[in-house]
Design a protein around this motif. Structure first.
Motif, PDB file in Angstrom:
ATOM      1  N   VAL A  80       0.861  -1.180   0.000  1.00 33.77           N
ATOM      2  CA  VAL A  80       0.000   0.000   0.000  1.00 33.77           C
ATOM      3  C   VAL A  80       0.895   1.227   0.000  1.00 33.77           C
ATOM      4  N   LEU A  81       0.634   2.177  -0.908  1.00 31.89           N
ATOM      5  CA  LEU A  81       1.484   3.360  -1.004  1.00 31.89           C
ATOM      6  C   LEU A  81       0.676   4.608  -1.236  1.00 31.89           C
ATOM      7  N   GLU A 102      -1.733  -7.033  -8.918  1.00 29.13           N
ATOM      8  CA  GLU A 102      -2.911  -7.220  -8.060  1.00 29.13           C
ATOM      9  C   GLU A 102      -2.621  -6.980  -6.584  1.00 29.13           C
ATOM     10  N   ASN A 103      -1.377  -7.186  -6.160  1.00 30.66           N
ATOM     11  CA  ASN A 103      -1.051  -7.036  -4.742  1.00 30.66           C
ATOM     12  C   ASN A 103      -0.645  -5.612  -4.371  1.00 30.66           C
ATOM     13  N   VAL A 104      -0.744  -4.674  -5.319  1.00 30.20           N
ATOM     14  CA  VAL A 104      -0.335  -3.284  -5.084  1.00 30.20           C
ATOM     15  C   VAL A 104      -1.569  -2.398  -5.019  1.00 30.20           C
ATOM     16  N   HIS A 105      -1.667  -1.592  -3.953  1.00 27.44           N
ATOM     17  CA  HIS A 105      -2.866  -0.805  -3.697  1.00 27.44           C
ATOM     18  C   HIS A 105      -2.497   0.657  -3.447  1.00 27.44           C
ATOM     19  N   PRO A 106      -2.478   1.477  -4.503  1.00 21.77           N
ATOM     20  CA  PRO A 106      -2.181   2.895  -4.309  1.00 21.77           C
ATOM     21  C   PRO A 106      -3.393   3.655  -3.766  1.00 21.77           C
ATOM     22  N   LEU A 107      -3.138   4.534  -2.818  1.00 21.52           N
ATOM     23  CA  LEU A 107      -4.168   5.444  -2.309  1.00 21.52           C
ATOM     24  C   LEU A 107      -3.830   6.823  -2.864  1.00 21.52           C
ATOM     25  N   PHE A 108      -4.194   7.065  -4.107  1.00 19.49           N
ATOM     26  CA  PHE A 108      -3.736   8.242  -4.835  1.00 19.49           C
ATOM     27  C   PHE A 108      -4.764   9.373  -4.879  1.00 19.49           C
ATOM     28  N   GLY A 109      -5.883   9.212  -4.201  1.00 17.98           N
ATOM     29  CA  GLY A 109      -6.827  10.327  -4.108  1.00 17.98           C
ATOM     30  C   GLY A 109      -6.271  11.418  -3.215  1.00 17.98           C
ATOM     31  N   ASN A 110      -6.759  12.657  -3.390  1.00 18.33           N
ATOM     32  CA  ASN A 110      -6.245  13.758  -2.567  1.00 18.33           C
ATOM     33  C   ASN A 110      -7.091  14.013  -1.329  1.00 18.33           C
ATOM     34  N   ARG A 111      -8.042  13.138  -1.075  1.00 19.82           N
ATOM     35  CA  ARG A 111      -8.825  13.198   0.160  1.00 19.82           C
ATOM     36  C   ARG A 111      -8.796  11.820   0.816  1.00 19.82           C
ATOM     37  N   PRO A 112      -9.024  11.750   2.132  1.00 22.67           N
ATOM     38  CA  PRO A 112      -8.907  10.478   2.846  1.00 22.67           C
ATOM     39  C   PRO A 112      -9.744   9.367   2.232  1.00 22.67           C
ATOM     40  N   GLN A 113      -9.123   8.211   2.071  1.00 18.95           N
ATOM     41  CA  GLN A 113      -9.803   7.016   1.596  1.00 18.95           C
ATOM     42  C   GLN A 113      -9.226   5.827   2.361  1.00 18.95           C
ATOM     43  N   TYR A 114      -9.857   4.684   2.198  1.00 18.20           N
ATOM     44  CA  TYR A 114      -9.341   3.518   2.902  1.00 18.20           C
ATOM     45  C   TYR A 114      -9.469   2.279   2.031  1.00 18.20           C
ATOM     46  N   LEU A 115      -8.635   1.307   2.380  1.00 15.75           N
ATOM     47  CA  LEU A 115      -8.602   0.021   1.688  1.00 15.75           C
ATOM     48  C   LEU A 115      -8.726  -1.065   2.740  1.00 15.75           C
ATOM     49  N   VAL A 116      -9.615  -2.019   2.545  1.00 17.67           N
ATOM     50  CA  VAL A 116      -9.768  -3.138   3.472  1.00 17.67           C
ATOM     51  C   VAL A 116      -9.138  -4.389   2.856  1.00 17.67           C
ATOM     52  N   LEU A 117      -8.167  -4.953   3.575  1.00 17.89           N
ATOM     53  CA  LEU A 117      -7.554  -6.226   3.183  1.00 17.89           C
ATOM     54  C   LEU A 117      -8.160  -7.298   4.080  1.00 17.89           C
ATOM     55  N   GLU A 118      -9.198  -7.945   3.577  1.00 18.47           N
ATOM     56  CA  GLU A 118     -10.008  -8.814   4.424  1.00 18.47           C
ATOM     57  C   GLU A 118      -9.219  -9.987   4.980  1.00 18.47           C
ATOM     58  N   ASP A 121      -7.532  -8.869   7.899  1.00 17.69           N
ATOM     59  CA  ASP A 121      -8.404  -8.149   8.831  1.00 17.69           C
ATOM     60  C   ASP A 121      -7.824  -6.766   9.136  1.00 17.69           C
ATOM     61  N   THR A 122      -7.405  -6.096   8.055  1.00 16.34           N
ATOM     62  CA  THR A 122      -6.685  -4.826   8.188  1.00 16.34           C
ATOM     63  C   THR A 122      -7.258  -3.799   7.214  1.00 16.34           C
ATOM     64  N   ALA A 123      -7.413  -2.571   7.690  1.00 14.17           N
ATOM     65  CA  ALA A 123      -7.795  -1.446   6.848  1.00 14.17           C
ATOM     66  C   ALA A 123      -6.665  -0.418   6.877  1.00 14.17           C
ATOM     67  N   VAL A 124      -6.304   0.083   5.700  1.00 12.97           N
ATOM     68  CA  VAL A 124      -5.260   1.106   5.594  1.00 12.97           C
ATOM     69  C   VAL A 124      -5.889   2.373   5.030  1.00 12.97           C
ATOM     70  N   TYR A 125      -5.690   3.479   5.737  1.00  4.89           N
ATOM     71  CA  TYR A 125      -6.237   4.769   5.346  1.00  4.89           C
ATOM     72  C   TYR A 125      -5.099   5.655   4.828  1.00  4.89           C
ATOM     73  N   GLY A 126      -5.457   6.617   3.974  1.00  6.49           N
ATOM     74  CA  GLY A 126      -4.453   7.562   3.513  1.00  6.49           C
ATOM     75  C   GLY A 126      -4.936   8.366   2.326  1.00  6.49           C
ATOM     76  N   PHE A 127      -4.133   9.315   1.901  1.00  7.69           N
ATOM     77  CA  PHE A 127      -4.380  10.082   0.682  1.00  7.69           C
ATOM     78  C   PHE A 127      -3.041  10.605   0.195  1.00  7.69           C
ATOM     79  N   SER A 128      -3.026  11.136  -1.024  1.00  9.56           N
ATOM     80  CA  SER A 128      -1.784  11.569  -1.644  1.00  9.56           C
ATOM     81  C   SER A 128      -1.776  13.075  -1.887  1.00  9.56           C
ATOM     82  N   TYR A 129      -0.596  13.595  -2.071  1.00 10.12           N
ATOM     83  CA  TYR A 129      -0.417  15.012  -2.397  1.00 10.12           C
ATOM     84  C   TYR A 129      -0.824  15.252  -3.851  1.00 10.12           C
ATOM     85  N   GLU A 130      -1.527  16.363  -4.078  1.00  3.77           N
ATOM     86  CA  GLU A 130      -1.835  16.783  -5.435  1.00  3.77           C
ATOM     87  C   GLU A 130      -0.981  17.996  -5.834  1.00  3.77           C
TER      88      GLU A 130
END
Length: 350
Positions: A80-81, A102-118, A121-130
């Motif tokens: 996750v990056l 498939e195993n790479v999950h970019p959080l490239f939005g400029n507002r908070p978002q999250y990804l659930v890796l079921e 049992d983990t959720a990763v939150y983040g956003f990127s610089y625009e």
């Protein structure tokens, strides 16, 4: 859940390494990054977190392909990056259109978002610089949403021009771990699961000290976070003492020995201190040729005969300075330094 947290890899940078070594350093950034990815495979790490500035500038398409190839070889690790201020998501950024494994999950939005890796049992939150600079404290008020048993925040910033961060607010945010990037010195909070991984490799002479990555374990039974030194080289400021009886070659031999003790693979700024003979001439080039020496700074002072100087200059500013310092109620060591540095300045201005 076992993770590795890296940040500020700065692929594409050209770090200072001394004239003879600078061409090699950009390759070393790639090699260290590749070794971390390989380590994830060897240790079957569950999650690789990249907290911004994977690249030093906008990534080229071929560079993204190289990075994704490394990620594609991971049989167990999810990646996750986010993008930081150096590799921010421009309108024409290849980040926007690149197809990751498939195993790479970019959080490239400029507002908070999250990804659930079921399966973790983990959720990763983040956003990127625009943009290169973001002045608003965008992490204030951001909280874990109970989307999974383990919740992690990927964040990049920490100064006034790059998302100011309120550490106390993050501690109250409810995340099981906050993986930070942007500050190049590694740091782990003693009171909460929050850490800066620091730069994976030092990028310039300001990045002194040890560099590497954070590894940890998060579960309902334990939280373990530790820093792991991993960089190929370090920047070191080396203080070398000169004495009045030393020749230039003796000083060079002394510095050579100190370089060996500190590790010749490292990169050095040499500071010459102490008192030297009045007719001693510092040969910076001789010291620069001893190894990966970026600079030589001369803080030494001539070993003057102050009594003789005073007798010759009683009625001018030199004599007044010597008399005033000599009468001060300070230690002999401090007095000698004040006389030496002051006399050096006065004589150079005459």
């Amino acid at each position: 859940m076992r993770f590795i947290h890296i940040a500020d890899v700065h692929l594409g940078a050209e770090p200072e390494a001394g004239t003879a070594y600078s061409k090699r350093r950009p390759d070393e950034l790639w090699e260290t990054f590749s070794e971390v990815v390989s380590l994830c495979e060897q240790e079957q790490t569950d999650l690789l977190l990249i907290a911004g500035d994977l690249f030093h500038r906008q990534p080229l398409l071929r560079e993204l392909k190289e990075v994704d190839y490394l990620f594609s070889k991971l049989t167990h690790t999810e990646v996750v990056l986010i993008a930081g201020n150096h590799d921010h998501i421009r309108k024409d950024s290849y980040y926007r259109t690149f197809s990751w494994s498939e195993n790479v999950h970019p959080l490239f939005g400029n507002r908070p978002q999250y990804l659930v890796l079921e399966h973790l049992d983990t959720a990763v939150y983040g956003f990127s610089y625009e943009a290169k600079e973001i002045l608003e404290p965008r992490y204030d008020g951001l909280c874990a949403q109970k989307k999974a048993g383990i919740e992690i925040l990927l964040a990049h910033g920490g100064d006034e021009k790059h998302i100011p961060i309120n550490g106390n607010a993050l501690k109250r945010s409810g995340f099981d771990y906050v993986a930070l990037g942007h500050i190049h010195k590694p740091w782990i909070d003693d009171r909460s699961p929050m850490a800066y991984a620091g730069a994976l490799e030092p990028i310039d002479r300001n990045d002194e000290g040890i560099h590497g990555y954070i590894q940890g374990i998060l579960s309902d039974k334990e939280t373990k976070i530790e820093f792991v030194p991993f960089a190929e080289r370090s920047y070191i400021t080396l203080n070398a003492e000169v004495t009045p009886d030393m020749t230039m070659r003796q000083l060079a031999e002394s510095v050579k020995g100190l370089l060996g003790q500190c590790g010749r693979q490292n990169m050095f700024q040499i500071v010459i201190e102490g008192f030297r003979n009045v007719d001693f001439e510092l040969d910076e080039g001789m010291l620069m040729r001893l190894g990966r020496v970026l600079s030589v700074r001369d803080h030494s002072v001539p070993d003057f005969d102050f009594q003789h100087l005073y007798e010759e200059n009683q009625n001018n500013i030199i004599g007044m300075y010597i008399r005033q310092i000599s009468e001060m109620d300070i230690s002999d060591e401090l007095k000698a330094k004040a006389l030496g540095y002051g006399m050096k300045a006065l004589l150079e201005t005459r």
